[in-house]
Design a protein around this motif. Structure first.
Motif, short mmCIF file in Angstrom:
data_model
loop_
_atom_site.label_atom_id
_atom_site.label_comp_id
_atom_site.label_asym_id
_atom_site.label_seq_id
_atom_site.Cartn_x
_atom_site.Cartn_y
_atom_site.Cartn_z
N GLU A 85 0.84 -1.19 0.00
CA GLU A 85 0.00 0.00 0.00
C GLU A 85 0.88 1.25 0.00
O GLU A 85 1.95 1.28 0.60
N SER A 135 1.34 5.09 1.16
CA SER A 135 0.92 6.03 2.20
C SER A 135 1.50 7.41 1.89
O SER A 135 2.29 7.59 0.96
N TYR A 139 5.91 8.46 -5.34
CA TYR A 139 4.85 8.12 -6.30
C TYR A 139 5.44 7.49 -7.56
O TYR A 139 4.88 6.52 -8.10
N ASN A 182 -6.95 -5.26 -10.35
CA ASN A 182 -6.45 -4.72 -9.08
C ASN A 182 -5.28 -3.77 -9.30
O ASN A 182 -5.14 -2.76 -8.60
N SER A 187 -6.75 -0.43 -10.35
CA SER A 187 -7.32 0.29 -9.20
C SER A 187 -6.22 0.82 -8.28
O SER A 187 -6.32 1.93 -7.74
N LYS A 188 -5.16 0.03 -8.11
CA LYS A 188 -4.04 0.49 -7.27
C LYS A 188 -3.34 1.69 -7.89
O LYS A 188 -2.90 2.60 -7.18
N LYS A 208 -4.83 3.99 -9.77
CA LYS A 208 -5.70 5.14 -9.52
C LYS A 208 -5.60 5.60 -8.07
O LYS A 208 -5.52 6.80 -7.79
N LYS A 209 -5.57 4.64 -7.15
CA LYS A 209 -5.46 5.00 -5.74
C LYS A 209 -4.13 5.69 -5.45
O LYS A 209 -4.08 6.66 -4.68
N ALA A 210 -3.07 5.19 -6.05
CA ALA A 210 -1.76 5.81 -5.86
C ALA A 210 -1.75 7.24 -6.38
O ALA A 210 -1.18 8.15 -5.77
N GLU A 211 -2.45 7.46 -7.52
CA GLU A 211 -2.53 8.81 -8.08
C GLU A 211 -3.31 9.74 -7.15
O GLU A 211 -2.92 10.89 -6.92
N GLU A 212 -4.41 9.22 -6.57
CA GLU A 212 -5.19 10.03 -5.63
C GLU A 212 -4.38 10.36 -4.38
O GLU A 212 -4.40 11.50 -3.89
N VAL A 213 -3.68 9.38 -3.86
CA VAL A 213 -2.86 9.61 -2.67
C VAL A 213 -1.77 10.63 -2.96
O VAL A 213 -1.49 11.52 -2.15
#
Length: 667
Positions: free
Chosen positions: A405, A407, A412, A472, A475-476, A478-483
Motif C-alpha cells: 500500500e 501512504s 509516487y 487490481n 485500481s491500485k 488510480k489510488k496511488a494517483e489520488e494519494v
C-alpha cells in the motif's frame, strides 16, 4: 614370497584391504620389484585411486629407466606399457581429472598404434572421458565409430544408449538396448538398462514386463529385480495420488512398495537403491524424520565405502523433505550441491533446477526464482512443467507489488514503476497459462498426449485470477494517483502556511529592530541633553563658587572682625548641581502657581518669609512629580509620605557624595 601369496589369497576371498597390507609389506622388502608395484596398484585401483596412481607412476619410471638408450617411449607398442598407461588414465578418470586422463589415453593410443587390438579399450575410455566432460555428441560419434570396428562390443552399445537417453533421444536409446539384447539374448545388463529407461519415463507396465523377463532368465539378479519391482509399485502409488487416490489404491501400492524394498534390504544390506526407495515410502507416508535418517545413513555409507554408488536422488529427496518442512535454505543448499556435484552446474539438471526455483519462491525470493526458471527454459524449451511453474512464480511476484500500500510521503514514481512491473509480470504469466490451456484443449480435440499433470479447469482458474489481478493493478494505480494528489495538496498548504509564518516572523523581527533602534536613539539623545545640562550647571556652579568663596564660620571682615555665619547663607543656599533635583526636568520657574501659593501660605503660617523659603527650597522628588501629573490633591497617605522622605534622604546622600567627589577632583 610368503607375503605375496597371503595377499593373493586375501584377494581371492574378497578381503582387499588385507591383500593391500601384505602387498605393501612385501614391497617394503623388495622395493625394486616393478611387477609387485603394479600388482599393488591394481589392488588399490578399487580402493584408493590416489595411491594407485602413485604406484603406477613409479612403475612407469622404472620401465623408462629399464629401456635401452635411444628407444623412444612410443616405439614398439609393448602391451604392458599400453596397459600401464591405460590404467594410469583410468586412475585420473576416477579422480575426476578428466583432462589429464584424456591426455594419458591419447599418449597410450599413439604408443600402441591405431590398428592394434589393444587400442579398442583405450578408444572406449576416450569416449567415456568425453562423456564425463559433457561432450555428449563427441562421445556418441566415438561410440558409433567403435561399434563399426567391433560390432559385438556390448559395453559400447550400452554407453551409446545412455548417451542418447541423456541427449533426449529416448527411442534411439531403447533401440540400441534391444539391438544388444538381440545379440546377447537375456543379457541382464541390457534388460536392466531397459527397465531403468522405462522407469525414468514413468512407463510402469513396460518396466514390469522386462522385470519379469529378468526374474525368469536371470536368477542371480534378485537384488536388482526386487528393487525395480518396488520402484514400479512406488510409481503406481504416485500416479494414484495424482488421480485422487480412488478406492485406497495409493495406500495399497505404497505398502507393496515398502514390503518389496524391505525384502531387498534384508537380503542384501548394502543395497543402497532399495534403502533409498524405503526412505521415499516413509516420506510419502508423512514420516519425514525416519526418511531423513535413512537418507543420511546412505550418504554416510557413500563416504565410508568407495564401492557404494553416489546417488543424486538421495540428495534430491533429502532437499525435498527440507522443502516440505519449511527449511528452505537447507533445501536450496542440498539442491545446489546435487547440481554442482552430479550435473556440473546450477542448471545442469532441469528438474532439480525446477525444485530449486520452488525453494527460492517459497523463501520469498521471487526474482531469483524467476531468473533460474528462465535459464532452465533456455535449456529445455519444450518442458511444460517449467512454463507452468514460471507462470505461478510471476503471479506471486506481481502480487507482492500489488499488496503493498502507498501512504503519505511515499515515492509516487517508484510506486507507479512497481505497478507497471507487476503488470508486465502478469501479462507474461497470462501468456504461458493461455499457451498451456490451448495445448490442453488441442490434446483433448486431437487426442495428443501432453506431458503436464494439470487439468483444464485449474488452468482456467489461474487465467481468471490473472484477470482479477490486472484489474487490481489498475485500481491500485488510480489510488496511488489520488494519494499522490492529496499529498501534494497537503504539502502545498503546508508550504504556504510556512511561508506566511516566515513573513510574520520577519515582520515582527523588523518591528522589534525598529523599536530597539528608536530606543537607542532616544537614550543617546537623552544622555546628550543630560550631559549638556550637567555641563551648564557645573559651569554655573564654578562661577558662583569663584565669586562667593566658601565660609568656614571664622572669616574676618575689613576691620579685622569675624563675619557671622548667617551672613553667607544666601550664597550657600544656592542649589548644588550635584543634587538630584538638578537633573529634574522641572525648573524653578516652570512649576504650577497654585503649588507656589500653597507653599508660600505654609511658610507664612509657620512665621517665615518667602525669601527664607526660597533659600530652603529643594527640588521635588520623582514620586511627587508623578502624583502631580496624575492630578492628585495635596493629601498624601502616611505610606506615601514615608516613601517620599526615604527618597529625599537618598537623594541628599547622593548629592553629598557627588560634592565630595568634585571637591576631591578640584583639589
Amino acid at each position: 614370497e610368503a607375503l605375496i601369496n597371503l595377499s593373493v589369497l586375501y584377494k581371492a576371498q574378497g578381503e582387499m584391504k588385507k591383500a593391500v597390507q601384505y602387498a605393501e609389506k612385501a614391497l617394503s622388502i623388495d622395493k625394486g620389484n616393478a611387477l609387485l608395484s603394479e600388482y599393488l596398484a591394481d589392488l588399490l585401483a578399487s580402493l584408493d585411486a590416489k595411491k594407485a596412481l602413485k604406484y603406477y607412476n613409479e612403475v612407469a619410471q622404472k620401465d623408462e629407466k629399464a629401456k635401452p638408450s635411444g628407444s623412444g617411449s612410443g616405439s614398439g607398442g609393448d602391451p604392458s606399457s599400453l596397459f600401464l598407461m591405460n590404467n594410469t588414465g583410468v586412475m585420473h578418470y576416477k579422480r575426476e581429472n578428466y583432462v589429464k586422463a584424456l591426455s594419458t589415453f591419447g599418449q597410450a593410443l599413439k604408443s600402441g598404434g591405431e590398428g592394434s587390438v589393444y587400442a579398442y579399450p583405450i578408444k572406449y575410455n576416450i569416449a567415456r572421458t568425453h562423456e564425463a566432460l559433457g561432450s555428449l555428441q563427441k562421445a556418441s560419434d566415438l561410440y558409433k565409430e567403435l561399434l563399426k570396428q567391433v560390432p559385438g562390443y556390448l559395453e559400447c552399445t550400452l554407453r551409446l544408449a545412455a548417451v542418447c537417453f541423456s541427449m533426449g533421444y529416448v527411442d534411439r536409446s531403447i533401440k540400441y538396448c534391444k539391438e544388444g539384447l538381440a545379440k546377447y539374448k537375456n543379457n541382464p545388463e541390457c534388460l536392466a538398462m531397459l527397465v531403468w529407461i522405462y522407469l525414468t519415463k514413468k512407463k510402469g507396465r513396460d518396466a514390469h514386463y522386462y522385470i519379469k523377463e529378468m526374474e525368469k532368465n536371470c536368477p542371480g539378479e534378485s537384488d536388482f529385480t526386487e528393487t525395480a519391482k518396488g520402484c514400479v509399485y512406488l510409481l503406481s502409488a504416485n500416479m494414484e495420488s495424482r488421480m485422487g487416490n480412488k478406492d485406497g489404491k495409493f495406500e495399497k501400492m505404497l505398502n507393496n512398495a515398502m514390503t518389496t524394498f524391505k525384502h531387498a534390504v534384508s537380503a542384501t544390506p548394502r543395497n543402497m537403491f532399495a534403502a533409498h526407495g524405503l526412505g521415499v515410502c516413509f516420506a510419502l507416508l508423512g514420516q519425514s524424520h525416519i526418511a531423513k535418517k535413512i537418507f543420511d545413513k546412505i550418504l554416510e555409507a557413500g563416504k565410508q565405502d568407495i564401492k557404494v554408488v553416489d546417488m543424486p536422488e538421495v540428495w534430491q529427496n533429502k532437499a525435498s523433505i527440507n522443502l516440505e518442512s519449511g527449511n528452505y535454505q537447507d533445501a536450496w543448499r542440498s539442491y545446489m550441491y546435487c547440481q554442482n556435484k552430479f550435473y556440473g552446474g546450477v542448471t545442469g539438471n532441469v528438474s532439480i533446477a525446477h525444485l530449486m526455483a520452488q525453494a527460492l519462491n517459497a523463501a520469498g525470493k521471487k526474482d531469483a526464482a524467476t531468473k533460474l526458471l528462465l535459464k532452465a527454459m533456455h535449456l529445455a524449451p519444450t518442458d511444460l512443467t517449467l512454463k507452468y511453474c514460471l507462470a505461478v512464480v510471476l503471479m506471486g511476484h506481481a502480487e507482492q507489488f500489488i499488496q503493498a500500500e502507498m501512504s503519505y510521503g511515499d515515492n509516487y514514481e517508484q510506486r507507479v514503476a512497481d505497478l507497471n512491473y507487476a503488470q508486465v509480470r502478469l501479462s507474461l504469466s497470462e501468456f504461458y497459462i493461455t499457451y498451456l490451456l490451448d495445448l490442453k484443449q488441442q490434446s483433448k480435440d486431437e487426442g495428443v498426449y501432453v506431458d503436464l499433470d494439470l487439468n483444464r479447469s485449474r488452468l482456467a482458474k489461474l487465467k481468471k485470477k490473472i484477470t482479477i489481478m490486472k484489474s487490481n493493478v489498475e485500481s491500485k494505480q488510480k489510488k496511488a494517483e489520488e494519494v499522490d494528489k492529496a499529498h501534494k495538496a497537503q504539502q502545498e498548504a503546508y508550504n504556504e502556511e510556512a511561508q506566511i509564518m516566515d513573513l510574520e516572523n520577519k515582520a515582527k523581527e523588523e518591528q522589534m529592530r525598529k523599536k530597539a533602534e528608536e530606543k537607542r536613539v532616544w537614550e543617546e539623545e537623552l544622555a546628550r541633553k543630560q550631559a549638556e545640562k550637567l555641563a551648564e550647571l557645573q559651569e554655573k556652579w564654578t562661577q558662583k563658587s569663584n565669586r562667593v568663596p566658601r565660609s568656614s564660620g571664622k572669616e574676618k571682615d575689613a576691620s579685622g572682625g569675624f563675619i557671622a555665619p548667617d551672613q553667607n547663607e544666601e550664597a550657600a543656599a544656592e542649589p548644588s548641581p550635584w543634587e538630584m533635583g538638578g537633573f529634574s526636568d522641572v525648573e524653578d520657574d516652570g512649576g504650577d502657581k497654585s503649588d507656589e501659593d500653597e507653599e508660600m501660605a505654609e511658610v507664612e503660617a509657620e512665621g517665615g518669609s518667602t525669601k527664607e523659603k526660597k533659600k530652603k527650597y529643594k527640588a521635588p522628588t520623582k514620586r511627587k512629580l508623578k502624583r502631580k501629573e496624575a492630578g492628585e490633591d495635596g493629601k498624601e497617605s502616611k505610606k506615601a509620605k514615608i516613601l517620599d522622605d526615604l527618597e529625599e534622604d537618598n537623594e541628599k546622600d547622593k548629592g553629598a557624595q557627588l560634592r565630595n567627589i568634585l571637591e576631591s577632583d578640584s583639589d
